[in-house]
Design a protein around this motif. Structure first.
Motif, short mmCIF file in Angstrom:
data_model
loop_
_atom_site.label_atom_id
_atom_site.label_comp_id
_atom_site.label_asym_id
_atom_site.label_seq_id
_atom_site.Cartn_x
_atom_site.Cartn_y
_atom_site.Cartn_z
N PRO A 1 -2.68 13.29 72.23
CA PRO A 1 -1.88 11.87 72.10
C PRO A 1 -2.66 10.70 71.27
N LYS A 2 -2.03 9.91 70.97
CA LYS A 2 -2.59 8.71 70.59
C LYS A 2 -3.28 7.92 71.33
N PRO A 3 -4.13 7.30 71.34
CA PRO A 3 -4.90 6.79 70.01
C PRO A 3 -5.65 7.92 69.49
N ASN A 4 -5.84 8.91 69.73
CA ASN A 4 -6.61 9.98 69.10
C ASN A 4 -5.68 10.18 67.58
N SER A 5 -6.57 10.37 66.68
CA SER A 5 -5.94 10.57 65.56
C SER A 5 -5.51 11.77 64.93
N ALA A 6 -5.13 12.97 65.80
CA ALA A 6 -4.78 14.33 65.76
C ALA A 6 -3.53 14.26 64.68
N CYS A 7 -2.58 13.39 65.01
CA CYS A 7 -1.36 13.52 64.37
C CYS A 7 -1.46 13.07 63.00
N TYR A 8 -2.43 11.92 62.70
CA TYR A 8 -2.56 11.56 61.11
C TYR A 8 -3.50 12.44 60.54
N ASN A 9 -4.48 12.90 61.29
CA ASN A 9 -5.26 14.00 60.57
C ASN A 9 -4.39 15.29 60.22
N LEU A 10 -3.55 15.54 60.79
CA LEU A 10 -2.62 16.73 60.77
C LEU A 10 -1.91 16.60 59.40
N ALA A 11 -1.27 15.35 59.27
CA ALA A 11 -0.58 14.87 58.19
C ALA A 11 -1.37 14.81 57.02
N ILE A 12 -2.50 14.63 57.02
CA ILE A 12 -3.34 14.41 55.73
C ILE A 12 -3.48 16.00 55.33
N LEU A 13 -3.98 16.36 56.50
CA LEU A 13 -4.39 17.85 55.97
C LEU A 13 -3.18 18.70 55.53
N TYR B 1 -0.18 17.32 53.96
CA TYR B 1 0.70 16.82 52.88
C TYR B 1 -0.19 15.76 51.98
N TYR B 2 -1.54 15.77 52.30
CA TYR B 2 -2.17 14.65 51.26
C TYR B 2 -2.56 15.36 50.00
N LYS B 3 -2.31 15.18 48.70
CA LYS B 3 -2.69 15.65 47.77
C LYS B 3 -3.48 14.99 46.80
N ASN B 4 -4.41 14.22 47.10
CA ASN B 4 -5.29 13.42 46.35
C ASN B 4 -4.40 12.22 45.57
N GLU B 5 -3.62 11.74 46.52
CA GLU B 5 -2.87 10.43 45.83
C GLU B 5 -3.77 9.21 45.83
N LYS B 6 -3.32 8.35 45.13
CA LYS B 6 -4.22 7.13 45.21
C LYS B 6 -4.68 6.29 46.59
N TYR B 7 -3.52 6.35 47.35
CA TYR B 7 -3.62 5.73 48.68
C TYR B 7 -3.11 6.58 49.49
N LYS B 8 -3.69 6.36 50.83
CA LYS B 8 -2.86 7.12 52.03
C LYS B 8 -2.28 5.86 52.96
N ILE B 9 -1.00 5.65 53.11
CA ILE B 9 -0.25 4.45 53.69
C ILE B 9 0.23 5.06 55.09
N GLY B 10 -0.09 4.54 56.10
CA GLY B 10 0.66 4.68 57.58
C GLY B 10 1.72 3.52 57.95
N ILE B 11 2.57 4.20 58.82
CA ILE B 11 3.54 3.07 59.28
C ILE B 11 3.51 3.44 60.80
N GLU B 12 3.32 2.36 61.47
CA GLU B 12 3.25 2.24 63.02
C GLU B 12 3.98 1.13 63.52
N ASP B 13 4.23 1.27 64.87
CA ASP B 13 4.97 0.18 65.73
C ASP B 13 4.31 -0.06 66.87
N SER B 14 3.14 0.44 67.22
CA SER B 14 2.41 0.00 68.64
C SER B 14 0.93 -0.14 68.47
N SER B 15 0.24 -0.97 69.19
CA SER B 15 -1.18 -1.09 69.10
C SER B 15 -1.89 0.26 69.32
#
Length: 96
Positions: free
Chosen positions: A30-42, A44-58
């Motif tokens: 669970p968050k605050p571990n970055s596992a969910c975002y690391n999985l998303a990068i693994l 879906y990330y295709k060397n785009e110029k930026y990685k942009i995240g959207i969140e609503d909590s600290s």
């Protein structure tokens, strides 16, 4: 969770434009571990110029801040005032 994502998609049809989702059922730590975002990068990330995240909590912000270039916070003034991120209060503002 997928159930929650589907509720948001129903309330905000604009979210249906996002093809790739990572839901709570897709990762173990669970968050605050970055596992969910690391999985998303693994997956879906295709060397785009930026990685942009959207969140609503600290907690989400803490899990995201070290792995993205830009962070958008959904209506959270406290985090916006203390960190380098972009604040928005309407998902339509994310249309480029």
């Amino acid at each position: 969770k997928k159930k929650t994502v589907n509720i948001w998609k129903k309330k905000m049809p604009l979210l249906n434009e996002i093809n790739n989702w990572i839901c709570r059922e897709d990762y173990n730590e669970p968050k605050p571990n970055s596992a969910c975002y690391n999985l998303a990068i693994l997956k879906y990330y295709k060397n785009e110029k930026y990685k942009i995240g959207i969140e609503d909590s600290s907690v989400g912000f803490r899990s995201l801040k070290s792995i993205t270039n830009y962070i958008y916070m959904f209506n959270n003034e406290k985090i916006f005032k203390n960190y380098d991120c972009y604040l928005f209060d309407n998902f339509n503002q994310l249309l480029f």
